[in-house]
Scaffold this motif. Structure first.
Motif, short mmCIF file in Angstrom:
data_model
loop_
_atom_site.label_atom_id
_atom_site.label_comp_id
_atom_site.label_asym_id
_atom_site.label_seq_id
_atom_site.Cartn_x
_atom_site.Cartn_y
_atom_site.Cartn_z
N ILE A 287 -3.92 -3.31 -5.00
CA ILE A 287 -4.38 -3.60 -3.59
C ILE A 287 -5.76 -4.21 -3.47
O ILE A 287 -6.14 -5.19 -2.83
N GLN A 288 -6.86 -3.29 -3.91
CA GLN A 288 -7.93 -3.57 -3.80
C GLN A 288 -8.36 -4.74 -4.96
O GLN A 288 -9.42 -5.61 -4.40
N GLU A 289 -7.69 -5.15 -5.85
CA GLU A 289 -8.11 -6.43 -6.49
C GLU A 289 -7.57 -7.35 -5.76
O GLU A 289 -8.32 -8.52 -6.06
N VAL A 290 -6.65 -7.44 -5.04
CA VAL A 290 -5.91 -8.57 -4.09
C VAL A 290 -7.03 -8.70 -3.04
O VAL A 290 -7.30 -9.96 -2.94
N ARG A 291 -7.28 -7.85 -2.56
CA ARG A 291 -8.44 -7.85 -1.44
C ARG A 291 -9.74 -8.31 -1.73
O ARG A 291 -10.16 -9.12 -1.05
N ALA A 292 -10.31 -8.01 -2.92
CA ALA A 292 -11.55 -8.52 -3.28
C ALA A 292 -11.35 -10.10 -3.64
O ALA A 292 -12.61 -10.93 -3.53
N ARG A 293 -10.41 -10.58 -3.59
CA ARG A 293 -10.19 -12.06 -3.98
C ARG A 293 -9.82 -12.74 -2.64
O ARG A 293 -9.36 -14.09 -2.74
N GLY A 294 -9.69 -12.04 -1.67
CA GLY A 294 -9.40 -12.62 -0.42
C GLY A 294 -7.87 -12.68 0.09
O GLY A 294 -7.40 -13.18 1.25
N GLY A 295 -7.08 -12.17 -0.83
CA GLY A 295 -5.78 -12.14 -0.41
C GLY A 295 -5.16 -11.22 0.68
O GLY A 295 -6.12 -10.22 1.03
N LYS A 296 -4.21 -11.46 1.42
CA LYS A 296 -3.91 -10.90 2.58
C LYS A 296 -2.72 -9.97 2.37
O LYS A 296 -1.79 -10.39 1.79
N VAL A 297 -3.08 -8.69 2.38
CA VAL A 297 -2.03 -7.76 1.97
C VAL A 297 -1.07 -7.23 2.94
O VAL A 297 -1.41 -6.68 4.31
N ILE A 298 0.03 -7.26 2.53
CA ILE A 298 1.13 -6.63 3.67
C ILE A 298 1.68 -5.30 2.82
O ILE A 298 2.22 -5.65 1.71
N ALA A 299 1.38 -4.25 3.32
CA ALA A 299 1.87 -2.79 2.57
C ALA A 299 3.08 -2.55 3.09
O ALA A 299 3.24 -2.15 4.32
N ILE A 300 4.04 -2.05 2.09
CA ILE A 300 5.31 -1.24 2.81
C ILE A 300 4.71 0.15 1.99
O ILE A 300 4.37 0.38 0.86
N ALA A 301 4.54 0.98 2.98
CA ALA A 301 3.73 2.46 2.83
C ALA A 301 4.73 3.48 3.39
O ALA A 301 5.46 3.24 4.16
N THR A 302 4.30 4.63 2.89
CA THR A 302 5.26 5.98 3.37
C THR A 302 4.69 6.42 4.65
O THR A 302 3.30 6.55 4.53
N GLU A 303 5.28 6.71 5.58
CA GLU A 303 4.77 7.33 6.97
C GLU A 303 4.15 8.15 6.83
O GLU A 303 3.94 9.16 5.82
N GLY A 304 2.71 8.31 7.64
CA GLY A 304 1.96 9.25 7.57
C GLY A 304 0.57 8.92 6.58
O GLY A 304 -0.37 9.51 6.61
N ASP A 305 0.71 7.65 5.83
CA ASP A 305 -0.29 7.34 4.79
C ASP A 305 -1.44 6.57 5.64
O ASP A 305 -1.32 5.45 6.18
N GLU A 306 -2.49 7.26 5.81
CA GLU A 306 -3.45 6.81 6.69
C GLU A 306 -4.58 5.70 5.62
O GLU A 306 -5.22 4.70 6.36
N GLU A 307 -4.45 6.26 4.62
CA GLU A 307 -5.69 5.70 3.54
C GLU A 307 -5.22 4.18 3.59
O GLU A 307 -5.98 3.31 3.54
N ILE A 308 -4.00 4.03 3.50
CA ILE A 308 -3.51 2.51 3.19
C ILE A 308 -3.83 1.52 4.47
O ILE A 308 -4.25 0.28 4.04
N ARG A 309 -4.09 2.17 5.56
CA ARG A 309 -4.48 1.18 6.76
C ARG A 309 -5.84 0.74 6.52
O ARG A 309 -6.33 -0.45 7.10
#
Ligand code: F6R
Length: 362
Positions: A287-309
């Motif tokens: 995800i960080q690699e995508v973000r570093a290149r400007g990509g827009k990330v839509i994450a499917i994540a586990t309930e309670g995972d605050e880090e991903i936000r």
């Protein structure tokens, strides 16, 4: 007949909790830690499995490979039937060919199955449609019991196929003595939760609709996932292509740096399956690699995972479940995303162009 839903596809997406009850119901004994499939096949007569299918059903086969190898330590390969049937596969009497099909009529799957049988393989069907052609050409059938699927894009049959793969892997794993009773019981308890967890995932529809609103004008989408979530990524991309006609590609996330990363810019929405599991940290790096290149990330994540936000622009939370079962819950928001995007673009959701419900020609 659509039960108050505007489209069959949406109705079928919402039927998934009871479909999973049907697929799993009566087939799990928590006390004994067993899957009770009523098959006459001797699991110890099988040395390897060839999972053959097309499209969505083939992605269920890919998932099945991970479970058969991971849980049952049984060598397993998956392949699209149109390749399998013409490539002279190596098969013997200890090979089990598993043909996976919603309709039971897909000609490539049927011919691949015939090819495996000609070469001496045993044959099992994992099928939805009762009495269909495939069920008549296998020794035994593990029905997925999803009920009639009318929307051309397969949804409830997919989750039911995944559940059937989990049943089959558990059955082999216990017979082969490689899954301790307590671990089997834990897995069974988690499998029994699936209908309720899928129900909870369906409640995320407003969040998914908001994401669809934001990105439905995009020209391309990328879907990434690892391990059992790689097939989920492919299925998400296929659903979007089929009904919205937006170009979508999927990659196992670790493969991104070997090419597809060149595609990423600020116009590319990237859907990442980032649920908790053994490869979670590695997925965060992707995800960080995508973000570093400007990509827009839509994450499917586990309930309670605050880090991903902190990393993703948009997050759809799905309830926590055993990591090997997470695809069954995580695919739900991807089905809804494809649906919402297609509706916003005014597409014919139940009858997409150029597609038929069952492909009986080569
Ligand atoms: C995907 C889709 C197709 C089918 C494929 C196999 O939404 O509908 O990819 O999954 O044609 O069909 P069955 O399962 O009937 O063999």
């Amino acid at each position: 007949e659509k039960g108050g839903f505007p489209h069959y596809m949406l109705k079928e997406i919402y039927e998934q909790p009871w479909v999973l009850e049907n697929t799993l119901g009566g087939r799990l004994s928590e006390e004994r830690g067993e899957a009770e499939l009523g098959l006459e096949l001797d699991p110890l007569s099988v040395d390897r499995v060839h999972l053959i299918a097309c499209g969505t059903a083939a992605y269920a086969g890919w998932y099945g490979k991970y479970l058969l190898e991971g849980l049952a330590k049984l060598p397993a390969d998956w392949e699209v039937a149109s390749e399998y049937r013409y490539r002279d596969p190596v098969v013997d009497g200890r090979t089990l060919a598993v043909a996976i099909s919603q309709s039971g009529e897909t000609i490539d799957t049927l011919e691949a199955l015939r090819e495996a049988r000609r070469k001496g393989a045993r044959a099992l069907g994992v099928v939805n449609a009762k009495g269909s052609s495939i069920t008549r050409e296998v020794e035994e059938v593990l029905y997925i019991h999803a009920g009639p699927e009318i929307g051309v894009a397969s949804t409830k049959a997919y989750t039911a196929m995944l559940a059937a793969m989990a049943l089959l892997a558990l059955w082999f794993a216990r017979a082969r003595g490689v899954l301790p009773l307590e671990e089997a019981r834990t897995l069974i308890r988690e499998m029994k939760k699936l209908p309720r967890l899928v129900e909870e995932a369906l409640e995320k529809r407003p969040i998914v609709a908001h994401i669809a609103e934001k990105y439905h004008q995009a020209q391309d989408f990328l879907f990434l996932g690892r391990h059992v979530q790689a097939p989920t990524a492919y299925e998400g991309a296929l659903k979007l292509k089929e009904i919205s006609y937006i170009h979508a590609e999927a990659y196992p996330a670790g493969e991104m740096k070997h090419g597809p990363i060149a595609l990423i810019d600020e116009h590319l929405p990237v859907v990442v399956l980032a649920t908790k599991g053994p490869l979670y940290e590695k997925t965060l790096s992707n995800i960080q690699e995508v973000r570093a290149r400007g990509g827009k990330v839509i994450a499917i994540a586990t309930e309670g995972d605050e880090e991903i936000r902190k990393l993703a622009q948009d997050v759809v939370y799905v309830p926590e479940v055993h990591p090997l079962l997470s695809p069954i819950v995580s695919v739900v928001p991807l089905q809804l995303l494809a649906y919402e995007v297609a509706v916003l673009l005014g597409r014919d959701v139940d009858q997409p162009r150029n597609l038929a419900k069952s492909v009986t020609v080569e």
